[in-house]
Write a protein that holds these residues in place. Structure first.
Motif, mmCIF file in Angstrom:
data_model
loop_
_atom_site.group_PDB
_atom_site.id
_atom_site.type_symbol
_atom_site.label_atom_id
_atom_site.label_comp_id
_atom_site.label_asym_id
_atom_site.label_seq_id
_atom_site.Cartn_x
_atom_site.Cartn_y
_atom_site.Cartn_z
ATOM 1 N N THR A 49 4.425 25.942 5.052
ATOM 2 C CA THR A 49 4.701 24.649 5.671
ATOM 3 C C THR A 49 3.736 24.371 6.816
ATOM 4 N N ARG A 50 3.244 25.403 7.456
ATOM 5 C CA ARG A 50 2.295 25.206 8.562
ATOM 6 C C ARG A 50 0.961 24.626 8.099
ATOM 7 N N GLY A 51 0.743 24.577 6.805
ATOM 8 C CA GLY A 51 -0.481 23.955 6.291
ATOM 9 C C GLY A 51 -0.408 22.435 6.272
ATOM 10 N N ARG A 52 0.797 21.887 6.490
ATOM 11 C CA ARG A 52 0.959 20.442 6.505
ATOM 12 C C ARG A 52 0.422 19.860 7.810
ATOM 13 N N VAL A 53 0.190 18.549 7.822
ATOM 14 C CA VAL A 53 -0.346 17.926 9.035
ATOM 15 C C VAL A 53 0.521 16.707 9.381
ATOM 16 N N GLY A 54 0.186 15.552 8.826
ATOM 17 C CA GLY A 54 0.939 14.330 9.105
ATOM 18 C C GLY A 54 1.843 13.976 7.941
ATOM 19 N N THR A 55 2.445 12.809 8.024
ATOM 20 C CA THR A 55 3.320 12.350 6.948
ATOM 21 C C THR A 55 2.494 12.154 5.680
ATOM 22 N N PRO A 56 2.899 12.772 4.580
ATOM 23 C CA PRO A 56 2.095 12.705 3.355
ATOM 24 C C PRO A 56 2.311 11.390 2.603
ATOM 25 N N PRO A 57 1.341 10.961 1.842
ATOM 26 C CA PRO A 57 1.461 9.718 1.051
ATOM 27 C C PRO A 57 2.376 9.947 -0.136
ATOM 28 N N LEU A 58 3.660 9.637 0.057
ATOM 29 C CA LEU A 58 4.666 10.094 -0.911
ATOM 30 C C LEU A 58 4.553 9.459 -2.280
ATOM 31 N N VAL A 59 4.118 8.222 -2.352
ATOM 32 C CA VAL A 59 4.024 7.622 -3.691
ATOM 33 C C VAL A 59 2.998 8.405 -4.515
ATOM 34 N N SER A 60 1.862 8.684 -3.910
ATOM 35 C CA SER A 60 0.848 9.483 -4.610
ATOM 36 C C SER A 60 1.321 10.921 -4.846
ATOM 37 N N LEU A 61 1.990 11.486 -3.869
ATOM 38 C CA LEU A 61 2.463 12.873 -3.988
ATOM 39 C C LEU A 61 3.505 13.013 -5.099
ATOM 40 N N LEU A 62 4.427 12.066 -5.178
ATOM 41 C CA LEU A 62 5.473 12.159 -6.197
ATOM 42 C C LEU A 62 4.944 11.763 -7.575
ATOM 43 N N ALA A 63 3.859 10.996 -7.610
ATOM 44 C CA ALA A 63 3.163 10.767 -8.888
ATOM 45 C C ALA A 63 2.605 12.092 -9.400
ATOM 46 N N LEU A 64 2.041 12.870 -8.500
ATOM 47 C CA LEU A 64 1.532 14.190 -8.896
ATOM 48 C C LEU A 64 2.668 15.080 -9.401
ATOM 49 N N GLU A 65 3.796 15.031 -8.700
ATOM 50 C CA GLU A 65 4.931 15.851 -9.155
ATOM 51 C C GLU A 65 5.324 15.494 -10.593
ATOM 52 N N ALA A 66 5.395 14.197 -10.859
ATOM 53 C CA ALA A 66 5.750 13.773 -12.219
ATOM 54 C C ALA A 66 4.666 14.199 -13.213
ATOM 55 N N ALA A 67 3.422 14.098 -12.782
ATOM 56 C CA ALA A 67 2.303 14.449 -13.674
ATOM 57 C C ALA A 67 2.362 15.911 -14.094
ATOM 58 N N LEU A 68 2.799 16.757 -13.182
ATOM 59 C CA LEU A 68 2.812 18.193 -13.484
ATOM 60 C C LEU A 68 3.815 18.556 -14.563
ATOM 61 N N THR A 69 4.764 17.633 -14.844
ATOM 62 C CA THR A 69 5.697 17.923 -15.939
ATOM 63 C C THR A 69 4.970 17.977 -17.280
ATOM 64 N N ALA A 70 3.756 17.447 -17.337
ATOM 65 C CA ALA A 70 2.982 17.541 -18.588
ATOM 66 C C ALA A 70 2.632 18.989 -18.922
ATOM 67 N N PHE A 71 2.745 19.874 -17.935
ATOM 68 C CA PHE A 71 2.452 21.290 -18.180
ATOM 69 C C PHE A 71 3.684 22.077 -18.614
ATOM 70 N N GLU A 72 4.828 21.400 -18.729
ATOM 71 C CA GLU A 72 6.067 22.135 -19.051
ATOM 72 C C GLU A 72 5.929 22.947 -20.328
ATOM 73 N N GLY A 73 6.300 24.209 -20.220
ATOM 74 C CA GLY A 73 6.283 25.082 -21.390
ATOM 75 C C GLY A 73 4.929 25.697 -21.695
ATOM 76 N N LEU A 74 3.920 25.355 -20.904
ATOM 77 C CA LEU A 74 2.573 25.888 -21.165
ATOM 78 C C LEU A 74 2.225 26.967 -20.149
ATOM 79 N N THR A 75 1.679 28.051 -20.626
ATOM 80 C CA THR A 75 1.166 29.057 -19.698
ATOM 81 C C THR A 75 -0.298 28.754 -19.416
#
Lengths: 427, 427
Positions: free
Chosen positions: B286-312
């Motif tokens: 958590t100490r690597g964080r700085v200011g308030t993150p751009p949540l719309v972009s950040l949560l887009a990334l979270e959704a994008a990572l679901t494309a890796f589900e089930g893949l090693t």
């Protein structure tokens, strides 16, 4: 629970003010602007100084960025949609709201990261000078980042309250590099005078940097007119850019050629696509950029700023003062200001921003009780009930309604209820 | 325009390979994964190493963030949707793809800003040591930011090619603070050995930092297993997080307690809502964080990572090597590699990432001609045709189709056409 007798008169006074409020809203030149926002039915949202409400223009704009610009056009959007120019383009739009002529404002990074640039950048514009003055009551990130920059750039940070800043600036004299202040105190809502502190800094050859987090989009700032050298501010409060919207950085035109900021990423390079091995800053405010910006959030902010179309900062300020004055009048009329509840915000219009903060020994629970009644403000340590009146969508009726709920919370001593005193997650 | 006689045989050979490609795609364990992406019909998109394609999960997720989380729930979403925890939560998801156990990866800022943290942070973990080694062929921002950090932290940056890094590390010895390398060269696609360079750094008591921009999401990285100390990478290439998606920062568990990064914003504080005046780093990443993150972009990334589900990562890597190998085979079969067109990427699987780069004297125009045919790659100075094979959505058929178009561009000398040689906007 029966209301105390005093509050019957209080509630009657508020009923009268409600009628006034309806008239003021109907006559307001900003009356149509609230329709530019999505707000839950019945909610009195007084937390736009923490997270601005959703402008109606945003959802479709964001969907277009995601589905068409990204999904269909893919990499071509860097050119075809001018993603490459978005940070300066949106910066200029922010500039209109803070009195900055075009070419001096860029939307980039977070406020914290931009503060780091301004402290180190200011020290490099004033080499040999070691002192930075900052308000001890600044929002904490300003203090942390200034200390962090000072540690690397060998500066001496002195915490001096803004009421003493002019004298302190003169006292430090030619060892002063930078006076770094917030225009509006995030807790008390008190406004400090940009012009006099800036002039004092200039009188000793130093620079002034202004944190506009609690003023941009809510009041006249007048960066150019006031002679500010540097400024930063966030995009997600009164600019309504969405959670964590990118922040902005302002560097006055006269400093741009020599502004040498410490985070020299490729988006700040003069010719980034030559992929050269040596950093050469871009001309103008483009040099304030660092890495690839979060475009979905950035373009959400661009769409959000259309909510300001046709509004001057002066008109926004007028509405802000009218609504906050009515709220204070309502507290007066209800007779609730006194021993337990006091104004933390100055009554004089020229000394306040767009929020009204109140001190109360049970401030946390008061805020929770208000939220339970649909009046959303926030608590700030240690005893502040913070109510932000975003002038684009908070109405006079909202102000009186909020006052009425506050009176009822106090009269009913709702702040003593377990459900409201329990401190759980962060807010 | 008539194809040269040689190309008739070439095209026949490619027809045979196309049949192979169809069989390989049908048998691929990732065959279903392409359906997780929106891709324009008929496009062969080989630029996912610049901007990843749109995962189908993203538009609805973003709409939910905008309309419900922001628009309806407003400030309450910081708690109710755990916006506050999103950076570490998504960081852990990225960690799964780069071989990092939970609690060491945070999604924050841009790669450039994170590099600044790693250089200064490494110097503070190794006080008294002044030398930083970096690849002269690094992506430019790595060079710029490392120079910028060195200027503030009084470090000595030496540019040493990764092929010479192990020897140089030993030579610098106990004055070495940090070896900072990219796992995959952004131009040539060559992969450098994370383990041997990291081990060499450790042998002299130094740290190793890895830029994973061109490897995260496309191959096995094995940060923990390889003993990496620090790493950074971006969210918008093979992670498909959208334009300018926030980047990530990895700090190995053993360094976290002492990781003292220079951008100490309030989101990196141990108790940010106490609003104290002194910075105290949060435990863990958590100490690597700085200011308030751009949540719309950040949560887009979270959704994008679901494309890796089930893949090693191993399965992803296998697909990547299979597709890139087929592309190289197709070029061989077509006989186009020779004087003008040469492979910049090593043929050996263990020596390349997920792109195939080709050198050609008219590389810029070759790329434009390919784009006109619906094969999107990009040009990199001075003579590189860069083709990225994002393993989640680029198929074997795409690889052969791309090779065929390239053969036709070369045979038809389309790269000599004015429309393709004209250099306009950036790409």
């Amino acid at each position: 629970m029966t209301a105390a007798p005093t509050s019957l008169a209080a509630l009657a006074a508020l009923d009268d003010l409600l009628a006034d409020a309806e008239r003021l809203d109907a006559a307001s030149p900003l009356a149509h602007v609230r329709d530019r926002f999505e707000l839950p039915e019945g909610l009195v949202y007084l937390d736009g100084n923490s997270l601005g409400a959703l402008p109606k223009a945003v959802p479709d704009a964001v969907a277009d960025v995601v589905r068409r610009q990204w999904g269909s056009q893919l990499i071509a959007s860097w050119n075809d949609e001018d993603w490459w120019g978005a940070q300066v383009r949106v910066g200029d739009q922010v500039g209109l709201l803070v009195g900055a002529a075009a070419g001096q404002t860029v939307v980039t990074d977070s406020t914290s990261v931009n503060l780091f640039k301004t402290v180190v950048g200011a020290a490099r514009l004033r080499p040999g000078r070691r002192v930075v003055l900052i308000d001890p009551d600044s929002f904490p990130t300003d203090l942390y980042v200034t200390d962090a920059a000072a540690r690397l750039a060998d500066l001496d940070v002195r915490r001096v309250h803004p009421r003493d800043a002019v004298a302190a600036i003169a006292e430090v004299g030619d060892d002063l590099a930078l006076a770094s202040y917030s225009q509006v105190d995030y807790r008390t809502g008190e406004q400090w005078d940009l012009v006099s502190i800036t002039e004092a800094a200039h009188a000793v050859g130093a620079l002034a940097c202004w944190d506009l987090c609690h003023s941009a989009g809510a009041m006249e700032v007048g960066l150019d007119e006031g002679g500010a050298d540097l400024a930063v501010g966030c995009g997600y409060k009164y600019l309504n850019g969405g959670p964590g919207a990118p922040a902005f950085l302002y560097v006055a035109e006269r400093h741009l050629a020599d502004f040498d900021q410490p985070l020299s990423g490729w988006h700040g390079h003069a010719r980034p696509f030559e992929m050269g091995g040596t950093f050469e800053p871009a001309p103008g405010i483009t040099r304030g950029r660092v890495g690839t910006p979060p475009l979905v959030s950035l373009l959400a902010l661009e769409a959000a700023l259309t909510a300001f179309e046709g509004l001057t900062p002066a008109a926004v300020r007028e509405q802000s003062l009218s609504v906050t004055a009515l709220f204070i009048s309502a507290l007066d009329a209800a007779g609730v200001l006194g021993d337990d509840l006091t104004l933390a915000t100055p009554r004089e219009p020229e000394r306040r921003g767009s929020q009204v903060s109140l001190r109360h020994p049970q401030a946390f629970a008061v805020v929770q009780a208000l939220i339970a009644r649909g009046v959303v403000g926030d608590f700030r340590e240690s005893d502040i009930v913070r109510l932000g009146f975003a002038p684009l969508y908070v109405t006079h009726v909202d102000a009186v309604t909020a006052a009425r709920h506050l009176v009822e919370v106090l009269d009913g001593r709702e702040f003593e209820r377990d459900e409201f005193t329990r401190r759980g997650a962060v807010t």
